[in-house]
Structures are given as C-alpha cells and as structure tokens.
Motif scaffolding. Structure first.
Motif, PDB file in Angstrom:
ATOM      1  N   LEU A  52      -1.964   2.347 -10.524  1.00 50.65           N
ATOM      2  CA  LEU A  52      -0.691   2.474  -9.805  1.00 50.65           C
ATOM      3  C   LEU A  52      -0.892   2.378  -8.294  1.00 50.65           C
ATOM      4  CD1 LEU A  52       1.044   5.286 -11.879  1.00 50.65           C
ATOM      5  CD2 LEU A  52       1.667   2.868 -11.787  1.00 50.65           C
ATOM      6  N   ALA A  53      -1.980   2.948  -7.794  1.00 54.76           N
ATOM      7  CA  ALA A  53      -2.276   2.832  -6.359  1.00 54.76           C
ATOM      8  C   ALA A  53      -2.564   1.377  -5.988  1.00 54.76           C
ATOM      9  CB  ALA A  53      -3.459   3.719  -5.996  1.00 54.76           C
ATOM     10  N   GLY A  54      -3.247   0.649  -6.868  1.00 59.62           N
ATOM     11  CA  GLY A  54      -3.505  -0.765  -6.627  1.00 59.62           C
ATOM     12  C   GLY A  54      -2.217  -1.578  -6.613  1.00 59.62           C
ATOM     13  N   VAL A  55      -1.321  -1.283  -7.540  1.00 56.87           N
ATOM     14  CA  VAL A  55      -0.024  -1.967  -7.577  1.00 56.87           C
ATOM     15  C   VAL A  55       0.746  -1.693  -6.291  1.00 56.87           C
ATOM     16  CG1 VAL A  55       2.242  -1.947  -8.712  1.00 56.87           C
ATOM     17  CG2 VAL A  55       0.165  -2.053 -10.081  1.00 56.87           C
ATOM     18  N   LEU A  56       0.726  -0.446  -5.850  1.00 55.30           N
ATOM     19  CA  LEU A  56       1.431  -0.078  -4.626  1.00 55.30           C
ATOM     20  C   LEU A  56       0.873  -0.834  -3.424  1.00 55.30           C
ATOM     21  CD1 LEU A  56       3.715   1.896  -4.062  1.00 55.30           C
ATOM     22  CD2 LEU A  56       2.010   3.596  -3.484  1.00 55.30           C
ATOM     23  N   ASN A  57      -0.444  -0.962  -3.343  1.00 52.56           N
ATOM     24  CA  ASN A  57      -1.050  -1.693  -2.233  1.00 52.56           C
ATOM     25  C   ASN A  57      -0.763  -3.191  -2.314  1.00 52.56           C
ATOM     26  OD1 ASN A  57      -2.627  -0.065  -0.298  1.00 52.56           O
ATOM     27  ND2 ASN A  57      -3.456   0.766  -2.189  1.00 52.56           N
ATOM     28  N   LEU A  58      -0.774  -3.755  -3.513  1.00 50.80           N
ATOM     29  CA  LEU A  58      -0.464  -5.180  -3.637  1.00 50.80           C
ATOM     30  C   LEU A  58       0.978  -5.480  -3.243  1.00 50.80           C
ATOM     31  CD1 LEU A  58      -2.353  -6.287  -6.870  1.00 50.80           C
ATOM     32  CD2 LEU A  58      -2.947  -6.733  -4.500  1.00 50.80           C
ATOM     33  N   VAL A  59       1.897  -4.650  -3.678  1.00 51.55           N
ATOM     34  CA  VAL A  59       3.306  -4.841  -3.308  1.00 51.55           C
ATOM     35  C   VAL A  59       3.461  -4.736  -1.800  1.00 51.55           C
ATOM     36  CG1 VAL A  59       5.598  -3.771  -3.435  1.00 51.55           C
ATOM     37  CG2 VAL A  59       4.271  -4.114  -5.508  1.00 51.55           C
ATOM     38  N   ASN A  60       2.823  -3.744  -1.203  1.00 53.95           N
ATOM     39  CA  ASN A  60       2.904  -3.559   0.241  1.00 53.95           C
ATOM     40  C   ASN A  60       2.265  -4.728   0.989  1.00 53.95           C
ATOM     41  OD1 ASN A  60       3.655  -2.145   2.520  1.00 53.95           O
ATOM     42  ND2 ASN A  60       1.783  -0.941   2.573  1.00 53.95           N
ATOM     43  N   ALA A  76      -3.758 -10.550   9.091  1.00 51.37           N
ATOM     44  CA  ALA A  76      -5.061  -9.938   8.836  1.00 51.37           C
ATOM     45  C   ALA A  76      -4.886  -8.518   8.297  1.00 51.37           C
ATOM     46  CB  ALA A  76      -5.903  -9.932  10.097  1.00 51.37           C
ATOM     47  N   ALA A  77      -3.950  -7.769   8.856  1.00 55.33           N
ATOM     48  CA  ALA A  77      -3.683  -6.415   8.377  1.00 55.33           C
ATOM     49  C   ALA A  77      -3.144  -6.445   6.942  1.00 55.33           C
ATOM     50  CB  ALA A  77      -2.702  -5.710   9.301  1.00 55.33           C
ATOM     51  N   ALA A  78      -2.251  -7.381   6.670  1.00 53.68           N
ATOM     52  CA  ALA A  78      -1.704  -7.508   5.325  1.00 53.68           C
ATOM     53  C   ALA A  78      -2.784  -7.931   4.333  1.00 53.68           C
ATOM     54  CB  ALA A  78      -0.554  -8.508   5.314  1.00 53.68           C
ATOM     55  N   THR A  79      -3.692  -8.800   4.756  1.00 55.95           N
ATOM     56  CA  THR A  79      -4.790  -9.225   3.896  1.00 55.95           C
ATOM     57  C   THR A  79      -5.725  -8.053   3.603  1.00 55.95           C
ATOM     58  OG1 THR A  79      -4.641 -11.437   4.841  1.00 55.95           O
ATOM     59  CG2 THR A  79      -6.660 -10.903   3.651  1.00 55.95           C
ATOM     60  N   ALA A  80      -5.927  -7.190   4.587  1.00 53.54           N
ATOM     61  CA  ALA A  80      -6.753  -5.997   4.370  1.00 53.54           C
ATOM     62  C   ALA A  80      -6.107  -5.075   3.337  1.00 53.54           C
ATOM     63  CB  ALA A  80      -6.980  -5.265   5.682  1.00 53.54           C
ATOM     64  N   VAL A  81      -4.793  -4.939   3.390  1.00 51.02           N
ATOM     65  CA  VAL A  81      -4.082  -4.116   2.405  1.00 51.02           C
ATOM     66  C   VAL A  81      -4.217  -4.742   1.019  1.00 51.02           C
ATOM     67  CG1 VAL A  81      -1.808  -3.273   1.703  1.00 51.02           C
ATOM     68  CG2 VAL A  81      -2.480  -3.155   4.096  1.00 51.02           C
ATOM     69  N   LEU A  82      -4.102  -6.067   0.930  1.00 49.43           N
ATOM     70  CA  LEU A  82      -4.284  -6.756  -0.353  1.00 49.43           C
ATOM     71  C   LEU A  82      -5.704  -6.571  -0.882  1.00 49.43           C
ATOM     72  CD1 LEU A  82      -2.393 -10.128   0.139  1.00 49.43           C
ATOM     73  CD2 LEU A  82      -1.820  -8.305  -1.445  1.00 49.43           C
ATOM     74  N   PHE A  84      -7.695  -4.072  -0.285  1.00 48.03           N
ATOM     75  CA  PHE A  84      -7.805  -2.702  -0.757  1.00 48.03           C
ATOM     76  C   PHE A  84      -7.151  -2.545  -2.130  1.00 48.03           C
ATOM     77  CE2 PHE A  84      -6.646   1.874  -0.660  1.00 48.03           C
ATOM     78  CZ  PHE A  84      -7.936   2.370  -0.636  1.00 48.03           C
ATOM     79  N   GLY A  85      -6.032  -3.230  -2.355  1.00 50.49           N
ATOM     80  CA  GLY A  85      -5.400  -3.203  -3.670  1.00 50.49           C
ATOM     81  C   GLY A  85      -6.292  -3.800  -4.749  1.00 50.49           C
ATOM     82  N   VAL A  86      -6.968  -4.902  -4.421  1.00 46.81           N
ATOM     83  CA  VAL A  86      -7.896  -5.517  -5.375  1.00 46.81           C
ATOM     84  C   VAL A  86      -9.059  -4.576  -5.653  1.00 46.81           C
ATOM     85  CG1 VAL A  86      -9.525  -7.426  -5.682  1.00 46.81           C
ATOM     86  CG2 VAL A  86      -7.231  -7.875  -4.812  1.00 46.81           C
ATOM     87  N   LEU A  87      -9.565  -3.899  -4.608  1.00 41.72           N
ATOM     88  CA  LEU A  87     -10.645  -2.931  -4.809  1.00 41.72           C
ATOM     89  C   LEU A  87     -10.209  -1.767  -5.696  1.00 41.72           C
ATOM     90  CD1 LEU A  87     -12.263  -2.819  -1.261  1.00 41.72           C
ATOM     91  CD2 LEU A  87     -13.203  -3.839  -3.337  1.00 41.72           C
ATOM     92  N   LEU A  88      -8.957  -1.367  -5.578  1.00 40.87           N
ATOM     93  CA  LEU A  88      -8.443  -0.319  -6.462  1.00 40.87           C
ATOM     94  C   LEU A  88      -8.361  -0.806  -7.910  1.00 40.87           C
ATOM     95  CD1 LEU A  88      -5.770   1.352  -4.197  1.00 40.87           C
ATOM     96  CD2 LEU A  88      -7.703   2.490  -5.273  1.00 40.87           C
ATOM     97  N   PHE A  89      -8.047  -2.086  -8.112  1.00 41.49           N
ATOM     98  CA  PHE A  89      -8.060  -2.621  -9.477  1.00 41.49           C
ATOM     99  C   PHE A  89      -9.480  -2.653 -10.037  1.00 41.49           C
ATOM    100  CE2 PHE A  89      -3.846  -4.765  -8.635  1.00 41.49           C
ATOM    101  CZ  PHE A  89      -3.163  -3.980  -9.543  1.00 41.49           C
TER     102      PHE A  89
END
Length: 102
Positions: A52-60, A76-82, A84-89
């Motif tokens: 769920l945290a990964g989904v939240l980061n991907l959506v963001n 670049a900031a948005a790519t970093a958030v993406l 982090f979402g992949v790392l959570l997956f």
C-alpha cells in the motif's frame, strides 16, 4: 476554453489523489497498529503495508510527473518518488517471500 478544461481536470486529479492519500493512509495506519500490537499473529500484514505504501508513492510520483511540465528539478523529484515506490514493491516481495517460505 482549453485552459478552463485543463484547470478543471487538474482539480479533479488533485481531488482524486487527495482521496487516495486519505484512504490508503488511514488503512496503512490501522494495519500498522494492528500488526505491531501482536506481530507474531499478524505477520502477513507487513507485505500488505509495504504494498500500500508503494501504491501511494507511485500514485504521488505519477501525479507529480504530470504536473512537472518542463521543470527538470520537479521531474527529478517525481522520479525519486517513483523509484522509492518501486523499492517498496521490492520490499513487499522480499517480506512476502521471507514470511511465507521462511
């Protein structure tokens, strides 16, 4: 007319992202509290929390990329958030494998 339609769609997207943040955020907090009260009985909730945290980061991240326009720093900031979402997956998969087959 085009700008008015675009502004309206951005507001709708912003509202949808806000609702997703609120709903998933509340769900993550509830699952985390339940899982930390009795971790041995609720170990299966940890992969779900990470997912769920990964989904939240991907959506963001996707939302931020769509809003970034031509700004390289914002992309670049948005790519970093993406990322982090992949790392959570990945963490979801590792924790699920270690709990189910460990």
């Amino acid at each position: 007319m085009h700008m008015q339609e675009r502004g309206r769609s951005l507001r709708n997207a912003s509202m949808i992202v806000d609702f997703i943040h609120i709903g998933v955020g509340i769900l993550i907090v509830v699952l985390a509290v339940v899982s930390f009260l009795n971790p041995e009985d609720h170990m299966l909730l940890f992969p779900l929390i990470f997912f769920l945290a990964g989904v939240l980061n991907l959506v963001n991240g996707i939302y931020k990329i769509r809003l970034s326009g031509r700004g390289k720093k914002k992309k670049a900031a948005a790519t970093a958030v993406l990322l982090f979402g992949v790392l959570l997956f990945v963490l979801t998969a590792v924790s699920a494998v270690s709990i189910w087959w460990g």
